[in-house]
Scaffold this motif. Structure first.
Motif, PDB file in Angstrom:
ATOM      1  N   LEU A  83     -32.837  58.491 147.795  1.00  0.00           N
ATOM      2  CA  LEU A  83     -33.653  57.784 148.431  1.00  0.00           C
ATOM      3  C   LEU A  83     -33.101  56.737 146.991  1.00  0.00           C
ATOM      4  O   LEU A  83     -34.128  56.688 146.525  1.00  0.00           O
ATOM      5  N   GLY A  84     -32.206  55.652 147.817  1.00  0.00           N
ATOM      6  CA  GLY A  84     -32.483  54.795 146.703  1.00  0.00           C
ATOM      7  C   GLY A  84     -31.938  54.791 145.324  1.00  0.00           C
ATOM      8  O   GLY A  84     -32.020  55.477 145.374  1.00  0.00           O
ATOM      9  N   GLU A  85     -32.566  53.133 144.624  1.00  0.00           N
ATOM     10  CA  GLU A  85     -32.293  53.720 143.233  1.00  0.00           C
ATOM     11  C   GLU A  85     -33.792  53.341 142.483  1.00  0.00           C
ATOM     12  O   GLU A  85     -34.658  53.421 143.213  1.00  0.00           O
ATOM     13  N   LEU A  86     -34.015  54.140 140.760  1.00  0.00           N
ATOM     14  CA  LEU A  86     -34.778  54.294 140.341  1.00  0.00           C
ATOM     15  C   LEU A  86     -35.404  52.770 140.365  1.00  0.00           C
ATOM     16  O   LEU A  86     -34.857  51.234 140.378  1.00  0.00           O
ATOM     17  N   GLY A  87     -36.396  52.190 141.139  1.00  0.00           N
ATOM     18  CA  GLY A  87     -37.749  50.986 141.106  1.00  0.00           C
ATOM     19  C   GLY A  87     -37.448  50.449 141.823  1.00  0.00           C
ATOM     20  O   GLY A  87     -38.018  49.030 142.283  1.00  0.00           O
TER      21      GLY A  87
ATOM     22  N   ALA B 265     -45.689  52.818 154.539  1.00  0.00           N
ATOM     23  CA  ALA B 265     -45.305  51.580 154.778  1.00  0.00           C
ATOM     24  C   ALA B 265     -44.447  50.888 153.598  1.00  0.00           C
ATOM     25  O   ALA B 265     -42.906  50.212 153.558  1.00  0.00           O
ATOM     26  N   SER B 266     -44.055  51.529 152.847  1.00  0.00           N
ATOM     27  CA  SER B 266     -43.864  51.434 151.505  1.00  0.00           C
ATOM     28  C   SER B 266     -43.955  52.045 150.865  1.00  0.00           C
ATOM     29  O   SER B 266     -44.645  52.185 150.545  1.00  0.00           O
ATOM     30  N   ALA B 267     -42.800  52.394 149.856  1.00  0.00           N
ATOM     31  CA  ALA B 267     -42.755  53.062 148.174  1.00  0.00           C
ATOM     32  C   ALA B 267     -42.158  52.633 147.306  1.00  0.00           C
ATOM     33  O   ALA B 267     -40.861  51.767 147.346  1.00  0.00           O
ATOM     34  N   LYS B 268     -42.435  53.352 146.365  1.00  0.00           N
ATOM     35  CA  LYS B 268     -41.209  52.647 145.386  1.00  0.00           C
ATOM     36  C   LYS B 268     -40.392  54.361 144.508  1.00  0.00           C
ATOM     37  O   LYS B 268     -41.371  54.640 144.382  1.00  0.00           O
ATOM     38  N   VAL B 269     -39.502  54.172 143.809  1.00  0.00           N
ATOM     39  CA  VAL B 269     -38.683  54.947 143.837  1.00  0.00           C
ATOM     40  C   VAL B 269     -38.948  55.394 142.037  1.00  0.00           C
ATOM     41  O   VAL B 269     -38.737  54.164 141.808  1.00  0.00           O
ATOM     42  N   SER B 270     -39.775  55.746 141.737  1.00  0.00           N
ATOM     43  CA  SER B 270     -40.448  56.296 140.869  1.00  0.00           C
ATOM     44  C   SER B 270     -39.091  57.425 139.472  1.00  0.00           C
ATOM     45  O   SER B 270     -39.511  57.144 138.281  1.00  0.00           O
ATOM     46  N   ARG B 271     -38.559  58.384 140.091  1.00  0.00           N
ATOM     47  CA  ARG B 271     -38.081  58.863 139.831  1.00  0.00           C
ATOM     48  C   ARG B 271     -36.719  59.814 140.515  1.00  0.00           C
ATOM     49  O   ARG B 271     -37.332  59.970 142.636  1.00  0.00           O
ATOM     50  N   GLN B 272     -35.385  59.904 139.917  1.00  0.00           N
ATOM     51  CA  GLN B 272     -34.583  60.615 140.712  1.00  0.00           C
ATOM     52  C   GLN B 272     -34.313  62.058 139.832  1.00  0.00           C
ATOM     53  O   GLN B 272     -34.108  62.509 138.512  1.00  0.00           O
TER      54      GLN B 272
END
Length: 287
Positions: A176-180, A259-266
């Motif tokens: 999901l998404g990109e880092l950060g 509601a919101s979150a940050k991608v911290s690792r993949q």
């Protein structure tokens, strides 16, 4: 060894269950060679069936506790047989034997960051550390030699679990998404909950231990993509790896709105892609 009488089911159901168990065990190794997994019947104060390992490796304390199962015999056998389907070890039912199953402390960690924890707890929360204890720790006295033998037996359980995971067909998933990147408006379903003590916050208040327990959630979105979230507890517990009674406990099948979150690792594990989220803000829809 005679098969124990199973509570709560008829004799016909019991006979059918034992027949299925015999078929499951067909072609597996002898318990003298490889050990055997034990599904132990409920007993006073312990309403659930429980999972154990008999291992010929340790000279003492050769029957080792793994974890509790279900109060239902069919569900308990389903859980155990699924977990160890690819193991060489047989699976049998037996009554609880206090003399042989009660821990004498040889499986209690006496050093390092998990001091005071049992090896079966570390099997669940940090199998890499368990592997280090089993094959890197150097014992200095006979009791420590038994401790290492028990760690090696628990490590063999981990290997059996990994065999199953490596052979499972995983559904394709994507990150999901990109880092950060900041993600918003997520609807996720809880598929796994793991409890883990926070070693940096755990402390002793006077003579009372206080454990701050994290809930490590594995979740999926509508497309089957895998997400990991760590939820720290706000309130201490007096028992390791157990939530405080006033803490919200997440369960399998719960729906979580973020509601919101940050991608911290993949990262990828056994062919599945996982996205770890941090800075999670829950939507007001969560109960």
């Amino acid at each position: 060894m005679a098969n124990p009488r199973l509570p709560g089911i008829s004799e016909n159901e019991e006979a059918l269950l034992y027949a299925k168990l015999n078929e499951y065990n067909r072609g597996r190794a002898s318990f003298k060679e490889a050990g055997v997994y034990l599904v132990v019947l409920p007993r006073p104060g312990k309403p659930n069936y429980s999972l154990w390992l008999y291992s010929p490796l340790p000279e003492k304390q050769s029957i080792l506790y793994i974890h509790d199962l279900s109060p239902d015999i069919n569900e308990s056998l389903r859980m155990a047989s699924t977990m160890f389907y690819y193991s060489r070890r047989c699976l049998i039912l037996m009554d609880y034997n206090e003399k042989r199953m009660q821990s004498n402390g040889d499986d209690l960690i006496f050093f390092g960051k998990y001091r005071g924890h049992f090896l079966h707890e570390i099997l669940k929360i940090d199998p890499a550390y368990l592997s280090w204890v089993a094959y890197k720790f150097t014992p200095k006295i006979p009791k420590q030699e038994r401790f290492v033998q028990i760690a090696q037996a628990y490590h063999s359980i981990h290997l059996d679990i990994m065999i199953r995971k490596s052979r499972e067909k995983r559904s394709s998933s994507r990150y999901l998404g990109e880092l950060g990147e900041k993600l918003t408006d997520l609807k996720l379903k809880v598929t796994r909950v793991r409890l883990e003590d926070d070693p940096y916050k755990t402390r002793v208040n006077g003579t009372t231990p206080q454990f701050f327990v994290k809930q490590i959630l594995t979740l999926t979105d509508a497309s089957g993509n895998l997400v990991i979230i760590s939820i720290p507890s706000k309130n201490p517990s007096a028992v390791s790896c157990t939530l405080s009674g006033i803490e919200h406990e997440y369960r399998l099948g719960d729906i979580i709105y973020i509601a919101s979150a940050k991608v911290s690792r993949q990262y990828e594990s056994y062919g599945s892609k996982y996205t770890r989220l941090s800075h999670v803000k829950f939507a007001s829809l969560n109960v």
